[in-house]
Write an enzyme that holds these catalytic residues in place. Structure first.
Site, PDB file in Angstrom:
ATOM      1  CB  ALA A 209       3.669  -3.456   1.074  1.00 63.55           C
ATOM      2  CG  ASN A 210      -1.091  -0.626   3.219  1.00 62.27           C
ATOM      3  OD1 ASN A 210      -0.531   0.426   3.714  1.00 62.27           O
ATOM      4  ND2 ASN A 210      -1.234  -1.646   3.997  1.00 62.27           N
TER       5      ASN A 210
END
Ligand code: CTP
Length: 401
Positions: A209-210
């Site tokens: 994810a970010n």
């Protein structure tokens, strides 16, 4: 503002029964002079104060007064559906009460219920009536629904009385009308926004994810909807969106690309605010990886560049906006992305600055466009940044047919 700045705007001018009805005649003339197409509607009460002939002579079409008119079978819905704005000047306590409670008693109140266009109410009545708790409550309720109220002035009233309740000046009403149109500058446009960080599966429970929260994209979607656009929001975030925004929840870059592939081709504006993963695991496992299996070796493959794909197939006239999250060489990287991705605007932010970008409520951006100096928007709430971006988008859109 120019003489014809309301050109092509279809305005229903509702006139209800009060001494100030005579001022609606002047308002009508000024609207027509400014280029608007004015359809007047008079209540039965208004006919006691001014002649229908006077208003018909000045408006763009004859006055309508009747709900039941053989020549036009359903004027009560047609008028409201086809106009850009309804202005009621003067608005009596009766019309205000009927509108507030959803009561359709005549052509004007029917038209008010059958419209999605913005509505401006310009009350005019005696001070006692204006200050009556019922009227005060009705006005507050209308305001809370987004109806624009042009407050009456203090001054001489019918019968020689003085006090609050005199219809606002024609200039004040015209200013309110112009403000509504300016604030509705994306009416009739379809805007697609992507938001949030994509999540690329590693196994049944883990993702790459970010830090994107989705707040900037959601703020753009909200601002576009408030400015009258039809909005589709393709998002990975679970932030609630206002009614009227079509939310499409996605998780991965591939899902985001598929959704955008369906809806972007027909949009007037596409804004890629999402932080799309550049790489995704080649073969996510269906089961949860066990610690006992040791540290996994995750083979990655590049995701499609969604923005570049949209840029390559962009329909004529569509405005495509990309983002650039940078930590250094902001200008060079943003200008390169403008070219490489076929975008009309790149909104760049230096995410190494305090309070900027990912997971903050605030942002500070520089907007890059072709053949124009970059525009810097200083640190502000993401809602204010959204308005600044949409201002630039609105400038680039060609006028609606
Ligand atoms: N973008 C996209 N698809 C991707 C990667 C990015 O559509 N696979 C879009 C983003 O939504 C954003 C713009 O491209 O509007 C720029 O994203 P950014 O991550 O800043 O740039 P990258 O293209 O990933 O380039 P780099 O990693 O070199 O900064």
């Amino acid at each position: 503002m120019g003489e014809s700045d309301l050109s092509g705007r279809r305005i229903v001018l509702g006139v209800s029964g009060g001494i100030a009805a005579y001022k609606a005649v002047e308002l009508c003339r000024r609207l027509v002079d400014a280029g608007a197409f004015v359809s007047p509607v008079m209540t039965a009460g208004a006919k006691h104060f001014i002649g229908a002939t006077t208003l018909s002579a000045l408006a763009s079409e004859p006055v309508r007064t009747e709900l039941w008119n053989a020549a036009e079978p359903i004027p009560h819905t047609r008028l409201g559906q086809n106009c850009d704005l309804i202005v009621i000047a003067p608005a009596t306590a009766r019309v205000i009460a009927a509108y507030t409670s959803g009561l359709s008693t005549d052509l004007l109140t029917n038209t008010l219920l059958a419209t999605r266009a913005p509505v401006i109410v310009c009350p005019a009545m005696h001070t006692e009536m204006w200050e009556h708790p019922a009227v005060v409550a009705n006005i507050a309720l209308l305001r809370s629904r987004g109806v624009v109220i042009v407050d009456p002035e203090h001054g001489r009233l019918a019968g020689g009385d003085r006090g609050a309740g005199r219809l606002a000046s024609t200039d004040s009403i015209l200013t309110a009308i112009r403000r509504v149109f300016k604030s509705q500058d994306l009416a009739g446009r379809s805007v697609v926004v992507s938001a949030g960080g994509t999540r690329e599966p590693i196994d049944a429970v883990r993702v790459i994810a970010n830090r994107s929260s989705g707040r900037q994209g959601h703020a753009i979607a909200e601002a576009a909807a408030a400015r009258g656009a039809t909005v589709h929001l393709v998002t990975t975030a679970t932030i609630p969106a206002s009614a009227g925004i079509e939310v499409i929840e996605v998780e991965t870059a591939a899902e985001m690309q598929a959704s955008l592939g369906r809806i972007a081709p027909t949009a007037d504006v596409v804004i890629m605010a999402a932080a799309v993963a550049d790489f995704t695991p080649v073969a996510p496992t269906q089961h949860k990886l066990k610690k006992s299996e040791g540290p996994p070796r995750i083979e990655l493959v590049a995701t499609p560049d969604i923005l570049a794909g949209l840029g390559a197939t962009k329909p004529k006239g569509q405005i495509l906006v990309g983002f650039a999250a940078e930590t250094d060489e902001l200008e060079a990287n943003a200008v390169a992305k403008l070219e490489a991705k076929g975008a009309d605007l790149i909104v760049a932010n230096d995410v190494s600055e305090p309070g900027v970008g990912f997971s903050h409520r605030t942002n500070a951006v520089t907007i890059f466009a072709h053949h124009r100096e970059p525009q810097t928007v200083a640190l502000a709430e993401k809602s204010a940044i959204a308005e600044a971006i949409l201002d630039r988008v609105a400038e680039l859109l060609t006028p609606s047919p």
